[in-house]
Design an enzyme around this catalytic site. Structure first.
Site, mmCIF file in Angstrom:
data_model
loop_
_atom_site.group_PDB
_atom_site.id
_atom_site.type_symbol
_atom_site.label_atom_id
_atom_site.label_comp_id
_atom_site.label_asym_id
_atom_site.label_seq_id
_atom_site.Cartn_x
_atom_site.Cartn_y
_atom_site.Cartn_z
ATOM 1 N N GLU A 168 34.414 56.201 36.714
ATOM 2 C CA GLU A 168 33.716 56.075 35.425
ATOM 3 C C GLU A 168 32.511 57.015 35.363
ATOM 4 O O GLU A 168 32.168 57.530 34.302
ATOM 5 C CB GLU A 168 33.310 54.603 35.195
ATOM 6 C CG GLU A 168 34.538 53.757 34.863
ATOM 7 C CD GLU A 168 34.478 52.311 35.335
ATOM 8 O OE1 GLU A 168 33.386 51.795 35.623
ATOM 9 O OE2 GLU A 168 35.562 51.689 35.431
ATOM 10 N N HIS B 221 32.161 57.066 41.448
ATOM 11 C CA HIS B 221 33.149 56.195 40.787
ATOM 12 C C HIS B 221 33.785 56.969 39.627
ATOM 13 O O HIS B 221 33.132 57.779 38.975
ATOM 14 C CB HIS B 221 32.469 54.925 40.276
ATOM 15 C CG HIS B 221 33.450 53.911 39.794
ATOM 16 N ND1 HIS B 221 34.023 53.982 38.547
ATOM 17 C CD2 HIS B 221 34.000 52.830 40.402
ATOM 18 C CE1 HIS B 221 34.879 52.975 38.418
ATOM 19 N NE2 HIS B 221 34.883 52.260 39.527
ATOM 20 N N GLY C 117 36.867 43.656 37.946
ATOM 21 C CA GLY C 117 37.099 42.434 37.164
ATOM 22 C C GLY C 117 37.065 41.148 37.983
ATOM 23 O O GLY C 117 36.368 40.191 37.619
ATOM 24 N N SER D 114 42.383 46.905 39.964
ATOM 25 C CA SER D 114 43.061 45.632 39.636
ATOM 26 C C SER D 114 43.451 44.833 40.873
ATOM 27 O O SER D 114 44.482 44.169 40.892
ATOM 28 C CB SER D 114 44.275 45.879 38.740
ATOM 29 O OG SER D 114 43.864 46.476 37.516
ATOM 30 N N GLU E 147 40.703 54.711 44.545
ATOM 31 C CA GLU E 147 40.873 53.990 43.293
ATOM 32 C C GLU E 147 41.678 54.841 42.315
ATOM 33 O O GLU E 147 41.109 55.704 41.624
ATOM 34 C CB GLU E 147 39.502 53.681 42.673
ATOM 35 C CG GLU E 147 38.608 52.848 43.555
ATOM 36 C CD GLU E 147 37.582 52.064 42.745
ATOM 37 O OE1 GLU E 147 37.559 50.844 42.879
ATOM 38 O OE2 GLU E 147 36.825 52.679 41.967
ATOM 39 N N GLY F 171 40.938 48.409 35.966
ATOM 40 C CA GLY F 171 40.732 47.589 34.771
ATOM 41 C C GLY F 171 41.950 47.482 33.873
ATOM 42 O O GLY F 171 41.864 47.006 32.747
ATOM 43 N N ASN G 115 32.170 45.336 42.520
ATOM 44 C CA ASN G 115 31.509 46.297 41.634
ATOM 45 C C ASN G 115 31.367 45.631 40.279
ATOM 46 O O ASN G 115 32.326 45.551 39.523
ATOM 47 C CB ASN G 115 32.377 47.566 41.545
ATOM 48 C CG ASN G 115 31.833 48.574 40.530
ATOM 49 O OD1 ASN G 115 30.711 48.422 40.034
ATOM 50 N ND2 ASN G 115 32.631 49.585 40.217
ATOM 51 N N TRP G 116 30.161 45.165 40.002
ATOM 52 C CA TRP G 116 29.955 44.396 38.770
ATOM 53 C C TRP G 116 29.928 45.291 37.531
ATOM 54 O O TRP G 116 29.967 44.805 36.419
ATOM 55 C CB TRP G 116 28.660 43.598 38.844
ATOM 56 C CG TRP G 116 28.641 42.520 39.887
ATOM 57 C CD1 TRP G 116 29.625 42.217 40.798
ATOM 58 C CD2 TRP G 116 27.580 41.583 40.127
ATOM 59 N NE1 TRP G 116 29.238 41.151 41.574
ATOM 60 C CE2 TRP G 116 27.989 40.739 41.190
ATOM 61 C CE3 TRP G 116 26.317 41.366 39.556
ATOM 62 C CZ2 TRP G 116 27.183 39.715 41.682
ATOM 63 C CZ3 TRP G 116 25.519 40.347 40.050
ATOM 64 C CH2 TRP G 116 25.950 39.529 41.098
ATOM 65 N N LYS G 117 29.800 46.590 37.733
ATOM 66 C CA LYS G 117 29.685 47.539 36.607
ATOM 67 C C LYS G 117 28.545 47.095 35.676
ATOM 68 O O LYS G 117 27.555 46.559 36.155
ATOM 69 C CB LYS G 117 31.028 47.669 35.895
ATOM 70 C CG LYS G 117 32.166 47.988 36.877
ATOM 71 C CD LYS G 117 33.430 48.419 36.230
ATOM 72 C CE LYS G 117 34.465 48.716 37.316
ATOM 73 N NZ LYS G 117 35.720 49.207 36.787
HETATM 74 P P1 PGA Z 1 38.979 46.678 38.628
HETATM 75 O O1 PGA Z 1 37.863 47.793 38.952
HETATM 76 O O2 PGA Z 1 39.089 45.795 39.849
HETATM 77 O O3 PGA Z 1 38.459 45.943 37.433
HETATM 78 O O4 PGA Z 1 40.255 47.407 38.362
HETATM 79 C C1 PGA Z 1 37.766 48.387 40.214
HETATM 80 C C2 PGA Z 1 36.686 49.450 40.202
HETATM 81 O O5 PGA Z 1 36.561 50.182 39.212
HETATM 82 O O6 PGA Z 1 35.924 49.581 41.181
#
Ligand code: PGA
Length: 262
Positions: free
Chosen positions: A101, A99, A239, A217, A171, A177, A12-14
């Site tokens: 976010e 997600h 990340g 993470s 998640e 993150g 997931n590049w966001k």
């Molecule tokens: P992260 O993000 O690996 O940077 O913790 C995971 C995600 O939000 O899908």
């Protein structure tokens, strides 16, 4: 256990990577992972990098393209939004939905996410439905309650015949993150509970086939022990997916676990 599910490692590049940077990353990943088909691999670039990513992937089946969001309506006056059909024309196969976010910054509700899940399935896109608790939820002992509400809310009216197409991503919000990862035991406990909830909704034949990814993470240093857990079928990676070497190592870890599982 029923037949082992094929692992899926999804990046997931966001809101990272311009179109050219995305192509460079994809070339780097292809270089790292070579051609293998035992582990499913997906990358989810931002919308603006999807077309160039699709071109960079045109000659390979090793990586499937995913998107990070979509709107449930097929078209219309929804400024700034993108439909399932638009994604399909760019050879997108997966779409991340719900997600944390999106839930947190864009106030997406379970009902809205559910509309997207239904629309994605109607358009042959595989939803990656994200669920997970905040630290407050966990400390209040509400983890499973929150996950169940999000899971059942996201899956209302999903046709049993299409349910196998769905991927769930657990998640924990406090692990995204932050560098804090759920221990394999903590993650497995929730993954097993999700499998049970899926069994209640769709029956065990289907629930045994649905992949449940861990996200939060996940990185080369902790992937092997997470992937070794019975109900962890891959990862949704933020990340560590932005760099070809670390993402390649996660695919390698899933490959090693596939071999270990026999
Ligand atoms: P992260 O993000 O690996 O940077 O913790 C995971 C995600 O939000 O899908």
């Amino acid at each position: 256990m029923a037949t082992k599910r094929k692992y899926l490692i999804a990046g997931n590049w966001k809101m990272n990577k311009t179109a050219p940077d995305g192509v460079e990353l994809i070339e780097g990943i292809l270089n790292e992972i070579g051609s293998q088909s035992e582990v499913g691999v997906a990358v989810c670039p931002p919308f603006t990098a999807l077309e160039s990513a699709a071109k960079a992937l045109a000659d390979t089946n090793t990586i499937t393209l995913g998107a990070q969001n979509m709107h449930p309506e097929p078209d219309g006056a929804y400024t700034g939004e993108v439909s399932a059909a638009m994604l399909r024309t760019l050879y997108v196969g997966f779409v991340i939905l719900g997600h944390s976010e999106r839930r947190q910054y864009f106030a997406e509700s379970d009902a809205f996410i559910n509309q997207k899940v239904i629309a994605a399935l109607e358009n042959n896109l595989k939803p990656i439905l994200c669920v997970g608790e905040t630290i407050e939820d966990r400390e209040a002992g509400k983890t499973l309650e929150v996950v169940e509400t999000q899971l059942k809310g996201g899956l209302v009216n999903v046709d049993k015949k299409q349910a196998e197409q769905i991927v769930i991503a657990y998640e924990p919000v406090w692990a995204i993150g932050t560098g804090k990862t759920a221990t394999p035991e903590m993650a497995q406990e929730v993954h097993a509970a999700i499998r049970k909830m899926l069994t209640d909704i769709f029956g065990s034949d289907i629930a045994d086939k649905i992949r449940i990814l861990y996200g939060g993470s996940m990185k080369p240093g902790n992937a092997a022990e997470l992937l070794a857990e019975k109900d962890i079928d891959g990862g949704l990676i933020g990340g560590a997916s932005l760099e070809a070497k670390s993402f390649g190592k996660l695919v390698e870890a899933a490959l090693a676990q596939t071999k270990a599982d026999g």
